[in-house]
Design an enzyme around this catalytic site. Structure first.
Site, PDB file in Angstrom:
ATOM      1  N   GLU A   1       0.885  -1.172   0.000  1.00  0.00           N
ATOM      2  CA  GLU A   1       0.000   0.000   0.000  1.00  0.00           C
ATOM      3  C   GLU A   1       0.910   1.205   0.000  1.00  0.00           C
ATOM      4  O   GLU A   1       1.671   1.391   0.964  1.00  0.00           O
ATOM      5  CB  GLU A   1      -0.830   0.018   1.285  1.00  0.00           C
ATOM      6  CG  GLU A   1      -2.145  -0.688   1.202  1.00  0.00           C
ATOM      7  CD  GLU A   1      -2.948  -0.235   0.017  1.00  0.00           C
ATOM      8  OE1 GLU A   1      -2.983   0.978  -0.240  1.00  0.00           O
ATOM      9  OE2 GLU A   1      -3.504  -1.099  -0.668  1.00  0.00           O
TER      10      GLU A   1
ATOM     11  N   CYS B   1      -2.944   8.395   4.179  1.00  0.00           N
ATOM     12  CA  CYS B   1      -2.709   8.016   2.782  1.00  0.00           C
ATOM     13  C   CYS B   1      -3.821   8.592   1.920  1.00  0.00           C
ATOM     14  O   CYS B   1      -3.624   8.952   0.768  1.00  0.00           O
ATOM     15  CB  CYS B   1      -2.726   6.502   2.609  1.00  0.00           C
ATOM     16  SG  CYS B   1      -1.767   5.633   3.832  1.00  0.00           S
TER      17      CYS B   1
END
Lengths: 1040, 239
Positions: free
Chosen positions: A809, A843
């Site tokens: 990720e 994020c």
């Protein structure tokens, strides 16, 4: 527990005010059945009351229905275009957005979007109302014309129709704008207070009076709050000085909405509310009292109730109010706290001797309250879940308010459009010291009868203001909270039998088993039987916040120690180094001993042994251990919140959300493991012969997690790997090792064996690199930068071993696209939250705000104002919105970017920093306007938003440019045009798209999270395919 | 030139051109959906003379892919709509070595295509056969940009292409290690390496997990309250 029936004892309200106050907050989300059983005796009709009420209600309804003039204005519109029809919703959606759209193309597109998909014809002539039929004809015609546009077959007919359509678009648009104005005219009494007084004059001659309100969105900025203040002040002046010689009945009053008068009217900003907002309201009150214009404070969301009461008390006891009797407020009967609130107010009035005008409403935010509680995982609902429970509570409150001993203390103002409620009050009342209230444009016929036949005063609550602002606001309230509009439809709908409308709610409720609505699950149960939703206390509610806050405080001065955990035992490696609080680096939080290469080797040996043992553990046992971990995390919520403050600089709500996400991961992956693993299933071979396969662990997984979600992502990776039967070596981020250490301690306590989970705090060079280059590793889960993901990939590939899964990720360059149909206030609220919450260190955080040129100036103005209201500071304080960034390295990088952007672009705003920020690693929330997305390089992981304008006809080019960044994590879209939103969503190469909301806070199992392109490999964390990547399929005979 | 980014694509001029047209074709190909692609490929393959085991494998893969069209509705709070669905990843390279078997190669190729990826194929040991397969699929309606035979592609040139999203080789375990190492050295996207190392039994292709690696997941979350979504609460009624 508070005894409801006790309030009827006149001595009850003579108790000290503080005692009465203490009864309020504990009822915030009390078990609905327990509380209703307590409340129902108060609403129980006395002998003969049911029959008398029914008779009166039936007679009222009959007379309303017999009146040819009864169904008009909004009643009629709502009846025909009820929100349970597609057309009703589309019409309201159009009304909500159309008038604020400045550019013709976008307006036309919205009209096409809404009108071409519904069956308008069926509404034609259903209604007697001229307004409704005129609207229907308009909608039918425009709907037909715009539908033609959908024919893109290239046939001559299609082309001609499209040409006609192009030519007629301005006509249609003008017609629709006109129709919206007509609607606005019905909903809004006047565009100015003078117009409202003029239009209200004929009602005043009938005996009605008014409460005027300059309704609108809550103020986001000080400038908006100031504008509303001026509107209220002007209204008070005009009403106070207005002479209407023909008018009958009491003098009109003014209602004020506190959220319009202060941009931060919320519990977290209590100090500002009780000083700044207090001063503002006092100024209005002085003016109002001088002119004898009564003031009523409107009720808003449940989380603001206790704050509003504290403010009310302070205002009520002010010398400007003492001795007046014109300062009142609204109480919502759907609140479980309503009755003790009324008792407390009565006590306050008794103590001071000034009457409080009190509007009792049922409540207008029901759907939103339910949604919010479910999202936040709260202990229960603050409102009732059945309509009849609210109606019953209303009557219980009414009984109290009509008590003889409250005469002179409270002036009840019963607001309802329900004929039965009105009749019940008339029946219960032994005196006439009260009034009714209704909304402008609703319930006219009903109250004409009441006024004519009872002599009780009726006050009309009337919105005043610009149609462009007000109609969308009012319609939005209807759209968002449509569930309460039902009685109005049924009253005027001759098909609905009167007997259904005159049922006593107390009788209906008594027959319900259970008393709450089982179709609305509690927040904790929204995932059904599969798993519990993670829990959060409501930090805006005194009874939940006070004990929780005390518990957090008890952990704040602790000194935490962290080191490696190998085979279940703590093992020291390198010399411990101190851990400092990011918000104040003078504060020592504890110390951590990083692992060294010898410990890496030791951990690897244990993990190799461990996976044999762990994979043989039945999947249910593994899953149960993880569920226990979830429960333990919840038990230790306050401790982790304290640790998140001190080690990661997280604010209170961020810290709670962090723990909740970790809890959700534990439960979700436990379920996934049971679903995916341990069950052989048949797959055909090339010859078509079925063979049994089974999903098994891969071996040893290395989990490398970031500091920005030190508990949630850390445990998300680890629990998925463990649930699948792997043994795990976890390397948390260096900056947040203490949180990881405590989490693994709990994991061991939950029953995960020490050989299955090894914790190695440390840096990439000494821990990460040796782990990822070891041939015994069977997979890596990583969250962090794209560059580091490549390094890990290379390290893995250089091993003399078959490729293993790398679940990565990585970063994002996340955009939000806003077109001119969007609601600017909602856009800015969502942008500020998406860009600045967690100091932008998510994020998913917003980096590029793309705004259609036509509304960019307004968005910038609001953004500036909203950023000025943000509070940067100590994350331990409830009032803090933005805490520090993680460390000095991050701070310096971000500050350098800000300096660079100051030279290259235009600074929109930068939030002020407190003096004490110099002790920590803070970065001020900052917004720039840039010319092009190409100006940006790599992601800046902090509180910085870059705004870029785009033209409506360049939307596709914009999407291409966003796609061209190569990143693809999150995208926000704000558009009321559902086709536009769908088109953007379909074209954008992102992992998570969020429409008409903020773009952060993905919920496990609800919004599986992860990107594509440079943003990650997939599968998505918290999704149905994630755990499978930690496994491999093996033929059953080979599985062991 | 990458038609989406406007930047130059990596690779030599031939490969670059192939990549450019594949990138340009991807959005339309992907937007067709799994069912439509499955039907089109099924129709195209029905015109081919293929070994029985290849027919069986491809039929299974196409049927499995059609089921990927399903949108997962996810549970959540009222007033929200949350859905998970699948897309192709982008441009794929289906590559075979000397050891590659035609059935496995076809399996990789069809999986990459049906999952919504544009494909550059290369099977240096059987160029003519590969060329003929591509021609037959083109003749059946698969566009030239969506499927391109690119015999010059080798493991080295692959490692130069940053825009490639996935590589689906048919190779041995040893070849795979080398290929993986070369791909890891490149910058750009973290490429998905999805091998079939059992060219005879097609063990990997037969597993459902294999196909899932050819796709990427997408979540969309819609706040429906602003557009009348709370009608769901209205409809709940009483229990």
């Amino acid at each position: 527990m508070f005894k409801a029936i006790d309030v009827l004892d006149p001595a009850w309200i003579s108790q000290p005010e503080e005692t009465l106050w203490q009864a309020i907050s504990p009822l915030y989300s009390i078990d609905e059945d327990i509380w209703l059983r307590e409340l129902m005796p108060l609403a129980e009709p006395r002998s003969g009351e049911i029959e008398k009420t029914e008779k009166l209600a039936a007679s009222l309804i009959e007379r309303v229905r017999a009146d040819d003039d009864a169904i008009h204005m909004i009643d009629a519109l709502l009846l025909e275009y009820s929100l349970d029809t597609k057309e009703g919703i589309l019409l309201m959606c159009l009304a909500e957005a159309l008038m604020r759209i400045p550019d013709a193309d976008t307006a036309d597109a919205l009209i096409r979007d809404k009108l071409s998909v519904a069956d308008w014809k069926k509404h034609l002539r259903n209604s007697e109302s001229l307004l409704v039929n005129a609207s229907t004809w308009g909608l039918l015609l425009t709907g037909k014309v715009v539908t033609m546009d959908e024919r893109e077959d290239g046939s001559p007919a299609g082309i001609i129709n499209r040409l006609v359509n192009r030519m007629s678009e301005p006509v249609i648009r003008n017609a629709m704008q006109q129709a919206m104005k007509v609607m606005g005219h019905q909903f809004v009494l006047g565009r100015s207070i003078n117009e409202a007084l003029d239009r209200g004059s004929k009602f005043r001659q009938k005996g009605y009076t008014y409460s005027f309100d300059m309704l609108g969105e809550a103020a986001l900025t000080a400038a908006d709050a100031s504008k509303y203040f001026n509107d209220y002040a002007r209204a008070i002046d005009v009403v106070g000085n207005h002479q209407d010689k023909k008018a009958k009945g009491p003098k009109p009053s003014v209602s004020i909405k506190l959220s319009a008068l202060h941009p931060r009217y919320e519990f977290a900003q209590e100090e500002r509310v009780l000083t700044e907002l207090y001063e503002t309201v006092i100024r209005l009150v002085r003016r109002a009292r001088a002119l004898d214009v009564a003031i009523t404070i409107d009720a808003e969301e449940m989380d603001r109730l206790e704050l509003s009461l504290r403010l009310f008390k302070k205002l009520y006891q002010h010398e400007s109010v003492r001795g007046w009797g014109g300062f009142g407020l609204v109480v919502q009967a759907y609140s479980k706290r309503a009755l003790p609130v009324l008792a407390w107010l009565a006590g306050l009035a008794k103590q001071q001797g000034d009457m409080i005008p009190l509007r009792l409403v049922k409540g207008a935010y029901w759907d939103s309250e339910i949604k919010l509680c479910q999202q936040r995982g709260l202990s229960g609902y603050p409102v009732y879940t059945r309509k009849e429970a609210t109606d019953t509570a209303y009557l219980a409150c009414a009984r109290f308010l009509l008590s003889e001993h409250l005469c002179g203390l409270i002036w009840p103002q019963f607001a309802s459009h329900n004929a039965h409620t009105v009749s019940a009050i008339m029946t219960k009342a032994t005196h006439r010291q009260f009034e009714f209230q209704r909304l402008h444009g609703m319930g006219d016929a009903l109250y004409n009868k009441v006024l004519d036949e009872t002599g009780v005063s009726v006050r009309i609550y009337a919105p005043v203001g610009n149609h462009k602002d007000l109609l969308p606001y009012l319609v939005r309230r209807l759209l968002e909270n449509g569930a309460n509009s039902s009685f109005v439809h049924r009253l005027v709908d001759a098909r609905c039998p009167i007997s259904e409308l005159v049922q006593h709610p107390w009788q209906v409720l008594r027959e319900r088993q259970p008393l709450h609505n089982p179709k609305i699950p509690l927040p904790i149960d929204i995932f059904g039987d599969s798993r519990k939703n993670s829990f959060s206390p409501n930090i805006d509610i005194e009874s939940e916040w006070t004990p929780f806050s005390a518990e957090i405080k008890s952990h704040l001065n602790r000194q935490w120690q962290g080191q490696s955990l190998i085979d279940g035992k703590p093992v020291a490696g390198a010399e411990p180094h101190p851990v400092k609080a990011p918000h104040d680096t003078r504060i020592l939080v504890g110390s951590v001993s990083f692992a060294n290469k010898a410990l890496v080797e030791q951990a690897m040996d244990v993990a190799t042994r461990g996976y044999t043992e762990w994979q043989q553990t039945p999947v249910k046992t593994r899953a149960d251990a993880l569920r226990r971990l979830g429960d333990l995390l919840e038990e230790h919520l306050a401790e982790f919140v304290a640790l998140c403050h001190m080690e990661a600089g997280k604010t209170i709500q961020d810290s709670i959300d962090e723990v909740r996400e970790a809890v959700d991961f534990c439960r979700f992956y436990a379920n996934q493991a049971e679903e995916d693993c341990g069950h052989p299933f048949m797959l055909p071979d090339l010859q078509g012969t079925g063979r049994n396969w089974e999903r098994r662990r891969r071996g040893i997984f290395v989990c490398i997690s970031p500091w920005n979600f030190p508990l949630a992502i850390f445990l998300g990776q680890v629990t998925a790997a463990l649930a699948a039967g792997n043994s795990v070596i976890a390397k948390p981020a260096e900056q947040t090792s203490l949180i990881a250490y405590r989490a693994i301690e709990l994991m061991l306590e939950a029953g995960v064996p020490g050989s299955a989970i090894q914790l190695l705090p440390g840096d990439g060079a000494n821990v990460g690199a040796p782990l990822t280059s070891d041939t015994r590793i069977n997979g890596v889960a990583f969250t962090g930068s794209t560059e580091t993901a490549h390094l890990i990939n290379r390290a893995l590939s250089r091993r003399d071993a078959a490729p293993v899964p790398l679940i990565a990720e990585t970063g994002g360059q996340n955009a939000m696209i806003v077109d001119s149909t969007a609601l600017p206030e909602q856009v800015v609220t969502d942008a500020v939250l998406s860009g600045f919450a967690s100091a932008g260190q998510r994020c998913s955080a917003l980096r590029i705000l793309c705004v259609q040129t036509d509304i960019a100036d307004r968005i910038i103005e609001l953004l500036k104002g909203a950023m000025a209201e943000l509070k940067v500071g100590d994350p331990r304080l409830h009032s803090t919105d933005v805490g520090p960034v993680i460390d000095q390295g991050a701070q310096q990088g971000l500050l350098q970017h800000i300096e660079k952007m100051k030279a290259q672009s235009s600074l929109i705003a930068q939030t002020a920093m407190p003096a004490e920020a110099s002790y920590g690693t803070f970065v001020p929330p900052t917004a720039f306007e840039i010319k092009s997305i190409d100006q940006l390089g790599r992601e800046q992981f902090g509180p910085i938003i870059h705004l870029v304008r785009y033209k409506a006809n360049e939307l596709d080019k914009l999407i291409d440019t966003i796609n061209a960044t190569g990143y693809g994590l999150t995208l926000g879209v704000h558009s009321r045009n559902e086709r536009t939103a769908a088109r953007i969503e379909a074209r954008a190469k992102v992992g998570n798209a969020y429409i008409n909301r903020n773009q952060i806070g993905a919920v496990v199992g609800v919004q599986p999270f992860g990107g594509q392109g440079l943003s990650g490999t997939g599968p998505k964390a918290g999704g149905p395919h994630y755990l499978q990547r930690f496994t491999r399929l093996m033929p059953v005979q080979e599985a062991n | 030139m990458n038609p989406v980014t406007g930047h130059s694509v990596t690779g030599d001029s031939n490969t670059g051109q192939a990549l450019t047209s594949a990138l340009a074709a991807w959005e339309n190909w992907n937007s067709l959906g799994f069912k439509t692609r499955s039907e089109r490929l099924s129709a195209a393959l029905s015109k081919q003379t293929l070994p029985r085991e290849a027919q069986k494998l491809l039929q299974l893969l196409l049927e499995r892919a059609a089921r990927l069209e399903k949108i997962h509705e996810l549970p959540g709070p009222t007033g929200e709509c949350n859905e998970l669905y699948l897309n192709g990843r982008g441009v794929a390279v289906v590559h075979g070595t000397d050891q590659s078997h035609q059935v496995a190669f076809l399996g990789q190729l069809i999986t990459a295509l049906v999952c919504g990826n544009c494909v550059l194929v290369s099977l240096p040991s059987q160029t003519d056969w590969c060329e003929s397969i591509c021609k037959q699929l083109h003749a059946a309606g698969i566009s030239q940009a969506v499927l391109q035979h690119h015999p010059a592609l080798n493991t080295y040139s692959l490692s130069q292409l940053e825009e490639i999203s996935l590589v689906a080789p048919v190779c041995t375990e040893e070849e795979l290690i080398t290929l993986n190492r070369q791909l890891a050295e490149r910058n750009g996207l973290l490429v998905q390496l999805i091998p079939e190392t059992d060219p005879i039994g097609c063990t990997h292709l037969l597993q459902p997990d294999h196909m899932l690696r050819f796709v990427t997941e997408k979540t969309r979350s819609i706040n429906t309250t602003a557009v009348g979504g709370n009608a769901t609460l209205l409809e709940l009624g009483n229990g």
